[in-house]
Every structure is written in structure tokens, then in C-alpha cells.
Design a protein around this motif. Structure first.
Motif, PDB file in Angstrom:
ATOM      1  N   UNK A 366     -20.459  -3.661 -36.560  1.00 17.10           N
ATOM      2  CA  UNK A 366     -21.459  -2.820 -35.902  1.00 17.10           C
ATOM      3  C   UNK A 366     -22.664  -3.649 -35.494  1.00 17.10           C
ATOM      4  N   UNK A 367     -23.081  -4.565 -36.368  1.00 14.81           N
ATOM      5  CA  UNK A 367     -24.224  -5.426 -36.050  1.00 14.81           C
ATOM      6  C   UNK A 367     -23.935  -6.292 -34.831  1.00 14.81           C
ATOM      7  N   UNK A 368     -22.719  -6.832 -34.774  1.00 15.38           N
ATOM      8  CA  UNK A 368     -22.377  -7.763 -33.695  1.00 15.38           C
ATOM      9  C   UNK A 368     -22.205  -7.073 -32.345  1.00 15.38           C
ATOM     10  N   UNK A 369     -21.584  -5.881 -32.342  1.00 14.12           N
ATOM     11  CA  UNK A 369     -21.237  -5.289 -31.041  1.00 14.12           C
ATOM     12  C   UNK A 369     -22.142  -4.147 -30.611  1.00 14.12           C
ATOM     13  N   UNK A 370     -23.014  -3.661 -31.511  1.00 18.29           N
ATOM     14  CA  UNK A 370     -23.876  -2.546 -31.120  1.00 18.29           C
ATOM     15  C   UNK A 370     -25.359  -2.825 -31.299  1.00 18.29           C
ATOM     16  N   UNK A 371     -25.706  -3.779 -32.141  1.00 22.62           N
ATOM     17  CA  UNK A 371     -27.123  -4.035 -32.399  1.00 22.62           C
ATOM     18  C   UNK A 371     -27.571  -5.321 -31.720  1.00 22.62           C
ATOM     19  N   UNK A 372     -26.948  -6.447 -32.049  1.00 25.34           N
ATOM     20  CA  UNK A 372     -27.389  -7.724 -31.475  1.00 25.34           C
ATOM     21  C   UNK A 372     -26.659  -8.067 -30.186  1.00 25.34           C
ATOM     22  N   UNK A 373     -25.381  -7.796 -30.101  1.00 22.00           N
ATOM     23  CA  UNK A 373     -24.613  -7.922 -28.852  1.00 22.00           C
ATOM     24  C   UNK A 373     -24.717  -9.305 -28.221  1.00 22.00           C
ATOM     25  N   UNK A 374     -24.526 -10.320 -28.989  1.00 26.06           N
ATOM     26  CA  UNK A 374     -24.539 -11.679 -28.456  1.00 26.06           C
ATOM     27  C   UNK A 374     -23.235 -12.374 -28.833  1.00 26.06           C
ATOM     28  N   UNK A 375     -22.777 -13.315 -28.033  1.00 27.27           N
ATOM     29  CA  UNK A 375     -21.569 -14.061 -28.395  1.00 27.27           C
ATOM     30  C   UNK A 375     -21.701 -14.781 -29.737  1.00 27.27           C
ATOM     31  N   UNK A 376     -22.908 -15.232 -30.054  1.00 28.86           N
ATOM     32  CA  UNK A 376     -23.119 -15.919 -31.321  1.00 28.86           C
ATOM     33  C   UNK A 376     -22.822 -14.997 -32.498  1.00 28.86           C
ATOM     34  N   UNK A 377     -23.270 -13.733 -32.426  1.00 30.69           N
ATOM     35  CA  UNK A 377     -23.014 -12.785 -33.506  1.00 30.69           C
ATOM     36  C   UNK A 377     -21.522 -12.477 -33.622  1.00 30.69           C
ATOM     37  N   UNK A 378     -20.855 -12.329 -32.493  1.00 33.50           N
ATOM     38  CA  UNK A 378     -19.417 -12.062 -32.518  1.00 33.50           C
ATOM     39  C   UNK A 378     -18.662 -13.224 -33.140  1.00 33.50           C
ATOM     40  N   UNK A 379     -19.034 -14.442 -32.772  1.00 29.74           N
ATOM     41  CA  UNK A 379     -18.397 -15.621 -33.347  1.00 29.74           C
ATOM     42  C   UNK A 379     -18.634 -15.695 -34.852  1.00 29.74           C
ATOM     43  N   UNK A 380     -19.840 -15.334 -35.276  1.00 28.09           N
ATOM     44  CA  UNK A 380     -20.151 -15.376 -36.710  1.00 28.09           C
ATOM     45  C   UNK A 380     -19.237 -14.438 -37.487  1.00 28.09           C
TER      46      UNK A 380
END
Length: 437
Positions: A366-380
Motif C-alpha cells: 500500500x505504501x509503495x503503490x498508493x502513498x509514495x508511488x515511486x519506482x524506488x519504493x516498488x523496488x524496495x
């Protein structure tokens, strides 16, 4: 008296109750003489004389004071008090309000409307204004750094906290081969890789704030609470609860955490009390050749030497999550077992742990795809949970950025290690012990 005139003479009145020694009639010193200053001075002197631990409710007819200290204070401070009338009085009042450890409330009453307390305070204010000599008034406000230094001098670190910090330093150095400073150990309690409840638990555990184990020993009639109700031969201290107790919950949870640890990260590390309480600073590196280690991001490289093993961000973050969530669940189940007298079977324990891990995975997504929405967060998220997911080979490469794709951790690879464990009962039902989940 003569408010707004050159010969104005202001007074303040503080009324608690009849014949109370804290009742005051005050003559305002200095060139600034007004009703507003008189009302502010009453608040300042009351705060200076009242115990910091006692709750206070100011009943006043001055909306100027109430709104200044509640609504406008933040904006006045943000602009550096530029253009704020009577700023030195508001600064002093704000300082004494923040120095207090108890609650402070403000209540407005209409002035000159027959309220007994308000009428008594007005009478004292008039009496103060007529005094021949002004009263002493201290408006000094220490700087922020001075406040911090003063509090540090008055409140040195707890001996138990210092002991725990030393154990964390030793445990982390043994595992990571890098010593940590005391400030860094406190900062790990704010590590965003850990859930807020876990961070709170870590801070309290380091401060030795939980009433378990040896806490009860000096208290007559409560000595039995110091003994583990399950083992019956050990003090029920936090290190025993998390790492030594023979309860099935502790054994099963650590077995499940080690089982979920991916093989590509090497063997599950040997943990101790120091590494558990210092889990926010844990790091690990892949046991692979240097050319494969180079492929991982290196934000926290300890050295510029290319031969130095570098922490792997995904493995390090997963290790922090596994240990922190497992540690906290052991504590929660212990409190339910000892305080609420609940019984947990092996399947229930495993289900609670699996749900905790899946909840943590869901929060990451949820943090990666709805809050921060950056490739870096998705990779993390992807590198953190690599090797832990059910049917991982069939998942799309971008599963972390698509919450509609169902993802969960894989089941245990060796379930018989925990399913076949019996649940022995304690010799007798213990009295409820201290501690709170």
C-alpha cells in the motif's frame, strides 16, 4: 486603572479558593501597563508557583490570553514573533506551559457577570494595582538548547537503560562486526522499516519500562510474579520472555522466522537479546561472490574498498522485519497467556505469525503503490520480500505495484517442527503478572 493612558497602573489577580495561600494580588512592574498584560502576568505567575505535575484549569474572561496561547502561538513562533504585541509575556507563558508534565486547560467565562471566581480575581487585581510598589516578575526564557542541557543534568540515563544499550552494542557488533553509537541505538527506535507499535515496544524495552521479572521481587506479596509462570525456575525478565522461555509460542515463532528466511541470504543468524532490541540497526550481506554483490544497491556502504562485503538492502530490511515482528508477537502472546489466561495451540500461534507477516507485506505494498508511488519504493518492496512469497515464480514482475494481485508469504517448509509440539501446562495457574501488550 486608567487603561490606555500614560499613567495606567495594571494589576493581576489569582484566585484559587477562599483563604488559599496561592491567591495573589500583583502590581505589574515596568513601563508596560495594560489589562492584557495583567491577564498574561496572572497566567505566568500561576504557572511558576503551581507544581508542574498538577493539572490546572485557568478560568478567565480574556479571550486574548486563551486564543494567544492556543490558536495563534504556533504561527507567532513560526514568524519569529515579528510584530506580535506583548511577545515577551507570551514567550514566558508558553515556556512555562511546555515545561509542565500535567495537562493545562483554559475555560472562558463572561466578565462582570456574577461569576464568583471571576469577581474575586477582579477584586485581587484592583488590590494589586493599588499597591505602592510593583512586584518582582521573572520573564526569563532559557534557549532550547539550555532547556535540553538542564533536563539532561537533572535526569541522567537510567542504569537499566545503560545496561541494555551496552548489551545491544555488543550484540550488534558480534553480528555485523561494526560498533554502533548510543545516539544511533536510540534513533533505531524511529526506523520506519518497523511498525509504530514495534518502535514503541523497543523504546520502552530499552528503558526497562515494562513491569516484568525482577521488578516485582522487592514488593512484598508480589514476589511470585517475578518468576516465569511457565518455566517456574527462571526470572520472567524480558530477555527470558523473548529468547529463553520454554513456551511453545516463543519456540514456534522463531522457528517460523528462520524458516521464512530465504536460502539465498545464507543461514539464519544467531540472535541474542542485544540483536533483538537492536533489530532496527541490523544489516546483512549476501554470501555470494563480489561480482554478484555489486549488483545490489549500496546506500550504506561502510567502506570504499571493493573487497569489503556491503549490506544488501533487501536482506537487511527483511531481517529487521522478521525479528521485530516475531519479537513483538512473542510479547503479545505472553501477555495474553499470563494476564488474560489464554491458551494458544500450535496452529493458532502459526496462524497469528503468518497473519502478522502478511499484514506487514500488505502495508509495504500500500505504501509503495498508493502513498509514495515511486519506482524506488516498488523496488524496495520487491527486493525485501524476494524468496519469501507463495508461488513466487508465477507472480508478475510488477506485483508490488498492483494491489489487485494476491500475494502472501509461503507456508513453512518444515511444518512438523512446530505442529507436533505438545502444549505442556504450567504447574498451576499463576496470578496475573505485570506487562501490557
Amino acid at each position: 486603572m486608567n487603561n490606555g493612558k500614560a499613567d495606567a497602573q495594571a494589576g493581576s489577580g489569582i484566585f484559587i479558593r477562599t483563604d488559599n495561600p496561592m491567591n495573589r494580588a500583583i502590581r505589574i512592574p515596568g513601563p508596560d501597563q495594560s489589562n492584557q498584560i495583567g491577564e498574561l502576568v496572572a497566567v505566568i505567575i500561576a504557572l511558576q508557583n503551581a507544581p508542574a505535575f498538577a493539572p490546572i484549569t485557568f478560568i478567565t474572561d480574556s479571550m486574548y490570553v486563551i486564543e494567544g496561547l492556543t490558536i495563534h502561538l504556533g504561527s507567532w513562533e513560526d514568524r519569529g514573533w515579528v510584530g506580535v504585541e506583548n511577545s515577551r509575556f507570551f514567550k514566558a507563558a508558553a515556556y512555562h506551559l511546555r515545561y509542565r508534565s500535567a495537562t493545562t486547560d483554559f475555560k472562558w467565562v463572561k466578565g462582570h457577570n456574577g461569576d464568583p471566581g471571576n469577581e474575586a480575581a477582579d477584586k485581587l487585581a484592583r488590590e494589586g494595582a493599588l499597591k505602592l510598589h510593583p512586584d518582582a516578575l521573572n520573564l526569563a526564557v532559557p534557549t532550547y538548547q539550555a532547556i535540553r542541557n538542564t533536563k539532561a543534568d537533572k535526569h541522567p540515563p537510567r542504569r537499566s537503560a545503560s545496561t541494555n544499550l551496552a548489551r545491544i552494542q555488543a550484540g550488534l557488533e558480534e553480528l555485523t562486526e561494526h560498533p554502533e553509537t548510543i545516539p544511533q541505538l536510540w534513533l533505531q527506535c524511529r526506523n520506519t522499516n518497523l511498525r509504530p507499535l514495534v518502535r514503541q515496544f523497543l523504546y520502552k524495552a530499552i528503558q526497562h519500562a515494562y513491569r516484568v521479572g525482577d521488578f516485582w521481587m522487592p514488593i512484598p506479596g508480589y514476589e511470585e510474579r517475578a518468576i516465569c509462570p511457565f518455566c517456574r525456575d527462571s526470572s520472567d525478565n524480558l530477555d527470558h520472555i523473548l529468547l529463553e522461555c520454554e513456551s511453545p509460542a516463543r519456540k514456534i515463532i522463531w522457528l517460523l522466522a528462520a524458516d521464512l528466511w530465504p536460502d539465498l541470504y545464507g543461514p539464519w543468524p544467531s540472535i541474542n537479546f542485544g540483536t533483538v532490541l537492536g533489530c532496527g540497526k541490523l544489516s546483512t550481506h549476501l554470501p555470494n561472490p563480489p561480482d554478484q554483490r555489486e549488483q545490489a544497491p549500496r546506500p550504506d556502504s561502510p567502506s570504499d574498498n571493493p573487497d569489503t562485503p556491503r549490506p544488501h538492502p533487501g536482506a537487511s530490511r527483511l531481517l529487521q522485519i522478521l525479528i521485530s515482528e516475531s519479537m513483538y508477537l512473542i510479547w503479545v502472546l505472553r501477555c495474553e497467556r499470563v494476564i488474560q489466561q489464554q491458551t494458544h495451540g500450535p496452529k493458532s500461534i502459526a496462524s497469528r505469525w503468518t497473519n502478522a507477516m502478511n499484514r506487514r507485506l500488505h502495508i509495504d505494498r500500500i505504501t509503495a503503490c498508493k502513498i509514495k508511488r515511486t519506482p524506488k519504493e516498488t523496488t524496495k518492496v520487491t527486493v525485501t520480500w524476494k524468496g519469501t512469497l507463495k508461488n513466487e515464480s508465477t507472480l508478475p514482475p510488477d506485483w508490488a505495484s498492483h494491489p489487485e494481485v494476491l500475494v502472501g508469504i509461503r507456508p513453512p517448509r518444515t511444518p512438523t517442527q512446530w505442529r507436533l509440539q505438545a502444549i505442556p501446562r504450567a504447574p498451576h495457574s499463576p496470578a496475573p503478572a505485570g506487562g501490557r501488550a
